[in-house]
Design an enzyme around this catalytic site. Structure first.
Site, PDB file in Angstrom:
ATOM      1  N   ARG A 242     -69.900  -5.457  48.567  1.00  0.00           N
ATOM      2  CA  ARG A 242     -70.578  -4.266  47.861  1.00  0.00           C
ATOM      3  C   ARG A 242     -71.801  -3.929  48.834  1.00  0.00           C
ATOM      4  O   ARG A 242     -72.414  -4.870  49.516  1.00  0.00           O
ATOM      5  CB  ARG A 242     -71.348  -4.886  46.521  1.00  0.00           C
ATOM      6  CG  ARG A 242     -70.389  -5.252  45.594  1.00  0.00           C
ATOM      7  CD  ARG A 242     -71.160  -6.207  44.304  1.00  0.00           C
ATOM      8  NE  ARG A 242     -69.977  -6.711  43.417  1.00  0.00           N
ATOM      9  CZ  ARG A 242     -69.467  -7.598  43.472  1.00  0.00           C
ATOM     10  NH1 ARG A 242     -69.685  -8.544  44.386  1.00  0.00           N
ATOM     11  NH2 ARG A 242     -68.256  -7.916  42.677  1.00  0.00           N
ATOM     12  N   LYS A 269     -73.484 -10.644  43.296  1.00  0.00           N
ATOM     13  CA  LYS A 269     -73.427  -9.938  41.826  1.00  0.00           C
ATOM     14  C   LYS A 269     -73.115 -10.951  40.949  1.00  0.00           C
ATOM     15  O   LYS A 269     -73.853 -11.150  39.611  1.00  0.00           O
ATOM     16  CB  LYS A 269     -72.755  -8.832  41.489  1.00  0.00           C
ATOM     17  CG  LYS A 269     -72.657  -8.003  40.298  1.00  0.00           C
ATOM     18  CD  LYS A 269     -71.911  -6.758  40.220  1.00  0.00           C
ATOM     19  CE  LYS A 269     -71.999  -6.258  38.907  1.00  0.00           C
ATOM     20  NZ  LYS A 269     -70.878  -4.892  38.937  1.00  0.00           N
ATOM     21  N   HIS A 332     -70.152   2.526  48.011  1.00  0.00           N
ATOM     22  CA  HIS A 332     -69.360   1.792  47.282  1.00  0.00           C
ATOM     23  C   HIS A 332     -67.774   1.914  47.404  1.00  0.00           C
ATOM     24  O   HIS A 332     -67.147   1.127  47.062  1.00  0.00           O
ATOM     25  CB  HIS A 332     -69.877   1.763  45.882  1.00  0.00           C
ATOM     26  CG  HIS A 332     -69.446   0.622  45.129  1.00  0.00           C
ATOM     27  ND1 HIS A 332     -68.447   0.364  44.596  1.00  0.00           N
ATOM     28  CD2 HIS A 332     -70.367  -0.592  44.710  1.00  0.00           C
ATOM     29  CE1 HIS A 332     -68.450  -0.769  44.066  1.00  0.00           C
ATOM     30  NE2 HIS A 332     -69.573  -1.330  43.916  1.00  0.00           N
ATOM     31  N   ARG A 335     -64.741   0.039  48.799  1.00  0.00           N
ATOM     32  CA  ARG A 335     -64.087  -1.199  48.152  1.00  0.00           C
ATOM     33  C   ARG A 335     -62.858  -0.511  47.269  1.00  0.00           C
ATOM     34  O   ARG A 335     -61.705  -1.422  47.342  1.00  0.00           O
ATOM     35  CB  ARG A 335     -64.959  -1.754  46.959  1.00  0.00           C
ATOM     36  CG  ARG A 335     -66.390  -2.541  48.034  1.00  0.00           C
ATOM     37  CD  ARG A 335     -67.286  -2.803  47.002  1.00  0.00           C
ATOM     38  NE  ARG A 335     -66.962  -3.606  45.646  1.00  0.00           N
ATOM     39  CZ  ARG A 335     -66.645  -5.008  45.839  1.00  0.00           C
ATOM     40  NH1 ARG A 335     -66.788  -5.860  46.928  1.00  0.00           N
ATOM     41  NH2 ARG A 335     -66.444  -5.719  44.674  1.00  0.00           N
ATOM     42  N   HIS A 359     -64.636 -10.448  42.801  1.00  0.00           N
ATOM     43  CA  HIS A 359     -64.465 -10.204  41.583  1.00  0.00           C
ATOM     44  C   HIS A 359     -64.212 -11.517  40.815  1.00  0.00           C
ATOM     45  O   HIS A 359     -63.535 -12.565  41.234  1.00  0.00           O
ATOM     46  CB  HIS A 359     -63.340  -9.270  40.941  1.00  0.00           C
ATOM     47  CG  HIS A 359     -63.586  -7.837  41.243  1.00  0.00           C
ATOM     48  ND1 HIS A 359     -62.553  -6.867  41.448  1.00  0.00           N
ATOM     49  CD2 HIS A 359     -64.773  -7.351  41.555  1.00  0.00           C
ATOM     50  CE1 HIS A 359     -63.420  -5.919  41.902  1.00  0.00           C
ATOM     51  NE2 HIS A 359     -64.587  -6.053  41.960  1.00  0.00           N
ATOM     52  N   TYR A 369     -57.797 -21.905  35.544  1.00  0.00           N
ATOM     53  CA  TYR A 369     -56.726 -22.281  36.496  1.00  0.00           C
ATOM     54  C   TYR A 369     -56.754 -21.584  37.765  1.00  0.00           C
ATOM     55  O   TYR A 369     -56.330 -22.069  38.807  1.00  0.00           O
ATOM     56  CB  TYR A 369     -55.389 -21.630  35.725  1.00  0.00           C
ATOM     57  CG  TYR A 369     -55.189 -22.652  34.559  1.00  0.00           C
ATOM     58  CD1 TYR A 369     -54.629 -23.647  34.758  1.00  0.00           C
ATOM     59  CD2 TYR A 369     -55.420 -22.083  33.289  1.00  0.00           C
ATOM     60  CE1 TYR A 369     -54.130 -24.415  33.782  1.00  0.00           C
ATOM     61  CE2 TYR A 369     -55.005 -22.884  32.111  1.00  0.00           C
ATOM     62  CZ  TYR A 369     -54.477 -24.245  32.157  1.00  0.00           C
ATOM     63  OH  TYR A 369     -54.209 -25.129  31.361  1.00  0.00           O
TER      64      TYR A 369
END
Length: 399
Positions: A242, A269, A332, A335, A359, A369
């Site tokens: 980012r 973030k 941005h 990404r 993320h 998991y």
């Protein structure tokens, strides 16, 4: 003899406090510091008491007399002015505890205690400011859906549909906090779902055509502006962070020998620490950059002060100078470029790509998991991506 404004202004301090009376028990006390404080001496239930009205000239002569007369009326009704003032203050505090504005302030304080990023808090405070004055002073239990909709409609009328949508969410969070703390029973924002204008969602501008990516990289290499900006754009392309994560990065986060960039949780973030593998090409840019800014903390310090990072618009402005509009490419957007091509390649596990982008899995069960960083795969993927960019740039030179 009654006081006058001229006389009050001319009162000089002495070694000891002294008083000048106006009448009816009202007097001003002049302190050695020079401050002049209004007081009222009165009797209630046979006891002599004293109440302060504040400093002169903040409280003027007329205001002080009005306060004296109000206190006298309370005495005639059998009330103690000092006790009544305390009751009024307690009522104000109680009203504030149940008012939307006071509860919103508590909620924001809770978010700060949870370590939310400064930028996140700034946005939340900005959103809450839109509730003033319509909602802030009202007891939260009296606020209904139409009251909130009126505030949101005012924002929509200016075409700020996304802001209205986010404000509804923030107001809802304040109401849910109030429910949890026993100050209201339900969240009226639930009734507003579907009542707001849905903003048009447009994907972030990004290049995904390999030939166009190569042309962009060539233009970055020939950039005539600040050398630090050129390195920043190349690192954005290679590492796909980012922009804020790179803009606020400091040299102590980088281990060039181990080829790792460690970003602390407070700058992420999702509030989780993140590691970024550094390919050979990124290490070269970092070593060149270190010659320019390595004596300070920030990799990309402001031209005005090395104690602050570059402006958030610096890199987007550079892309505009290179000939790319905001609909074609943004800082941005690198990404999305990486994500699209990495996923299309079929070479890498989707979870590794998502972890590279920092993320967090939205499904709670799946997140339980998927705990690994896919580190070894990400190291290979980082070098593959930097090599891919080199190939795109080389190919662009032949066209």
């Amino acid at each position: 003899m009654p006081l006058s404004d001229t006389g009050l202004r001319n009162l000089k301090p002495s070694d000891r406090p002294y008083k000048r009376f106006d009448g009816g028990g009202l007097f001003v006390q002049v302190n050695p510091s020079g401050s002049k404080i209004w007081h009222l001496k009165y009797r209630h239930l046979g006891k002599e008491k004293l109440i302060s009205f504040g400093p002169y000239p903040v409280v003027g002569l007329r205001d002080a007399r009005d306060k004296r007369d109000q206190a006298k009326r309370q005495l005639l009704e059998g009330l103690d002015p000092s006790a009544e003032r305390k009751l009024a203050r307690l009522k104000d505090e109680r009203d504030q505890r149940v008012a939307f504005g006071g509860i919103a302030a508590e909620y924001l304080s809770k978010l700060r205690s949870e370590g939310r990023a400064a930028q996140t808090m700034k946005k939340q405070e900005w959103l809450v400011s839109f509730t003033e004055p319509e909602l802030s002073n009202r007891p939260i239990a009296t606020i209904e859906a139409p009251d909130i909709l009126s505030v949101l409609r005012r924002i929509e009328a200016k075409g700020n549909y996304e802001t209205a949508r986010r404000l509804r969410s923030t107001i809802g969070a304040v109401f849910r906090y109030a429910i949890a703390t026993g100050r209201t029973r339900y969240d009226p924002t639930e009734a507003l779902k579907g009542a707001l204008i849905q903003p048009q969602v447009s994907p972030r501008a990004a290049l995904v055509n390999r030939e166009e990516i190569g042309k962009l990289l060539l233009k970055i290499e020939s950039f005539k502006g600040q050398a630090t900006t050129k390195h920043a754009l190349m690192l954005l392309a290679m590492l796909a962070p980012r922009p804020g994560e790179l803009r606020f990065s400091i040299w102590s986060e980088f281990d060039l020998e181990e080829a790792i960039w460690r970003i602390p949780a407070e700058r992420m973030k999702m509030r989780r620490p993140h590691r970024v593998p550094l390919p050979r090409q990124a290490l070269w840019h970092l070593s060149e950059l270190q010659r320019l800014t390595g004596n300070g903390d920030f990799l990309f310090p402001s031209v005005r002060s090395w104690k602050k990072p570059q402006s958030e618009n610096t890199w987007n402005v550079a892309l505009r100078r290179l000939g790319y509009t905001s609909r074609q490419m943004t800082a941005h957007g690198f990404r999305a470029t990486f994500s699209t091509i990495a996923n299309e390649s079929g070479l890498w596990h989707a979870d590794a790509i998502e972890r590279a982008l920092a993320h967090v899995e939205g499904n709670d069960v799946r997140r339980a998991y998927v705990r690994g960083e896919h580190w070894e795969e990400r190291v290979r993927m980082a070098q593959w991506w930097a090599d891919e960019l080199d190939r795109y740039e080389e190919a662009a030179k032949t066209h």
